[in-house]
Design a protein around this motif. Structure first.
Motif, PDB file in Angstrom:
ATOM      1  N   MET A  13       1.112  -1.338   0.321  1.00 50.53           N
ATOM      2  CA  MET A  13      -0.087  -0.020  -0.103  1.00 50.53           C
ATOM      3  C   MET A  13       0.589   0.949  -0.260  1.00 50.53           C
ATOM      4  SD  MET A  13      -3.062   1.330   2.951  1.00 50.53           S
ATOM      5  CE  MET A  13      -2.748  -0.925   3.320  1.00 50.53           C
ATOM      6  N   SER A  14       0.607   2.620  -0.744  1.00 52.41           N
ATOM      7  CA  SER A  14       1.578   3.284  -0.895  1.00 52.41           C
ATOM      8  C   SER A  14       1.277   4.168   0.525  1.00 52.41           C
ATOM      9  CB  SER A  14       0.971   4.299  -2.577  1.00 52.41           C
ATOM     10  OG  SER A  14      -0.116   4.331  -1.761  1.00 52.41           O
ATOM     11  N   PRO A  15       2.387   5.024   1.186  1.00 53.15           N
ATOM     12  CA  PRO A  15       1.463   5.756   1.710  1.00 53.15           C
ATOM     13  C   PRO A  15       0.876   7.149   1.340  1.00 53.15           C
ATOM     14  CG  PRO A  15       3.715   6.111   1.128  1.00 53.15           C
ATOM     15  CD  PRO A  15       3.298   5.310  -0.205  1.00 53.15           C
ATOM     16  N   ASP A  16       0.261   6.917  -0.110  1.00 51.73           N
ATOM     17  CA  ASP A  16      -1.075   8.263   0.245  1.00 51.73           C
ATOM     18  C   ASP A  16      -1.924   7.486   0.418  1.00 51.73           C
ATOM     19  OD1 ASP A  16       0.647  10.144  -1.298  1.00 51.73           O
ATOM     20  OD2 ASP A  16       0.493   8.476  -2.769  1.00 51.73           O
ATOM     21  N   ILE A  17      -2.507   6.048   0.165  1.00 49.96           N
ATOM     22  CA  ILE A  17      -3.978   5.506   0.716  1.00 49.96           C
ATOM     23  C   ILE A  17      -3.748   5.465   2.086  1.00 49.96           C
ATOM     24  CG2 ILE A  17      -4.503   2.933   0.254  1.00 49.96           C
ATOM     25  CD1 ILE A  17      -3.956   2.776  -2.734  1.00 49.96           C
ATOM     26  N   GLU A  18      -1.888   5.011   2.252  1.00 48.33           N
ATOM     27  CA  GLU A  18      -1.992   4.598   3.883  1.00 48.33           C
ATOM     28  C   GLU A  18      -3.241   5.843   5.028  1.00 48.33           C
ATOM     29  OE1 GLU A  18       1.406   2.219   6.646  1.00 48.33           O
ATOM     30  OE2 GLU A  18       1.107   2.348   4.254  1.00 48.33           O
ATOM     31  N   THR A  19      -2.532   7.087   4.870  1.00 54.39           N
ATOM     32  CA  THR A  19      -2.941   8.496   4.751  1.00 54.39           C
ATOM     33  C   THR A  19      -3.897   8.778   5.158  1.00 54.39           C
ATOM     34  OG1 THR A  19      -0.352   9.589   3.757  1.00 54.39           O
ATOM     35  CG2 THR A  19      -1.936  10.911   5.321  1.00 54.39           C
ATOM     36  N   GLN A  38      -5.854   6.617   6.998  1.00 51.23           N
ATOM     37  CA  GLN A  38      -5.771   6.830   8.595  1.00 51.23           C
ATOM     38  C   GLN A  38      -6.985   8.249   8.962  1.00 51.23           C
ATOM     39  OE1 GLN A  38      -2.646   8.632  10.049  1.00 51.23           O
ATOM     40  NE2 GLN A  38      -1.006   6.339  10.070  1.00 51.23           N
ATOM     41  N   LYS A  39      -7.236   8.866   7.570  1.00 52.12           N
ATOM     42  CA  LYS A  39      -8.215  10.197   7.943  1.00 52.12           C
ATOM     43  C   LYS A  39      -9.224   9.973   7.913  1.00 52.12           C
ATOM     44  CE  LYS A  39      -5.329  14.159   6.157  1.00 52.12           C
ATOM     45  NZ  LYS A  39      -3.927  13.398   5.382  1.00 52.12           N
TER      46      LYS A  39
END
Lengths: 195, 195
Positions: free
Chosen positions: B1-7, B10-11
């Motif tokens: 999972m890319s950090p973008d999707i992870e953030t 999270q949001k």
């Protein structure tokens, strides 16, 4: 309430797991915390959905430029491929860090009810990839449902006469599971596969 | 999972009522249904949050140009004002269509724990509005909690010597409620207010 807000609540309430009441709470929360919560969320959403794409090698969905982060990670084993039903299952396996190989993400399971035939499995592409990367093992990690089992059988018969080991996840008692709550099928599987 | 999707996950998981699991489901749903579900949602969100504002008269949150749709609706009674804690409560009352007057939306209830003093009630503004519109009745529609009751008492004492009738919502057995499940306070209130 203005029609705009009403439409927004309606759209949010159609997301999985949400209903009108939770959608209203979310919209009110977003309206109230415009700077802290909403603006970053909107930017983040916009960015992700402009950049998200399907990996041409493993059909994983991610944001990347060429191939996905798993396919391009040279530290991962190239000779084992794990077949999963969807991206959610891939993420679940990645969270455990128990698997360090490649993936093959199906478009869906075989299902005559939903009109999903073998083209959803993209096995020709998988076979080509196995050949190119000299894959030695394919792990089938599908749900233990009727559709999952049907798909597993189909994949096994497809790779029958090829020189690749096909394995699938063990069936048995889940960790922390109590015996007398288990259904017959699980108990039967756990007995047959005892060791 | 890319950090973008992870953030993004999270949001979304920080929104009220959601957690990491439901946030993942929502993100996967949005990614998969990009055209049908995501694009319209993004546009709608963007539009609402660019246009949403607080009504200068009643402090309702809505999308409008001058005053909110309730304040500008000339068919509604101008001489009754209902005090509510927040926009969610206003929406709840509007859904029942049982009230056809004006509103006054508080910024919050009196609460020493959360540091919310009388400035959250904006009673001077309310008083001025009552005078201008010759309001005859103020209905206090606050929750039957400690903070709600404290705020109600404060509002009542503020308007004590003015020529406006102050009423509040009836306390009693909710419709469909069974007697032996009611707490003592509710039973007591229902007996005292019998009629």
């Amino acid at each position: 309430m203005s029609p705009d807000i009403e439409t927004l609540i309606q759209k949010i309430s159609r997301l999985p797991g949400l209903g009108p009441r939770s959608a209203r709470r979310i919209v009110i929360h977003l309206i109230r915390n415009r700077e802290q919560s909403l603006e970053p969320l909107l930017q983040n959403m916009d960015h992700v959905f402009k950049n998200v794409q399907v990996c041409p090698a493993c059909f994983n969905i991610d944001t990347f430029s060429d191939v996905c982060s798993i396919c391009s990670d040279k530290k991962r084993r190239q000779d084992v491929i794990c077949i999963v039903e969807n991206v959610a299952d891939l993420w679940a396996i990645e969270r455990t860090s128990c698997f360090g190989g490649q993936y093959h993400v199906l478009k869906g399971l075989l299902s005559s009810l939903e009109g999903q035939g073998p083209e959803f499995l993209m096995l020709e592409e998988l076979q080509k990839r196995c050949h190119e990367n000299s894959v030695t093992e394919i792990i089938i990690a599908l749900s233990a449902t009727v559709e999952g089992q049907t798909t597993e059988h189909y994949i096994k018969s497809f790779f029958k006469n090829k020189d690749i080991k096909i394995t699938s996840l063990a069936r048995g008692i889940p960790v922390g599971g109590e015996l007398d709550y288990m259904d017959d099928g699980t108990l039967f599987a756990a007995f047959s596969a005892r060791g």
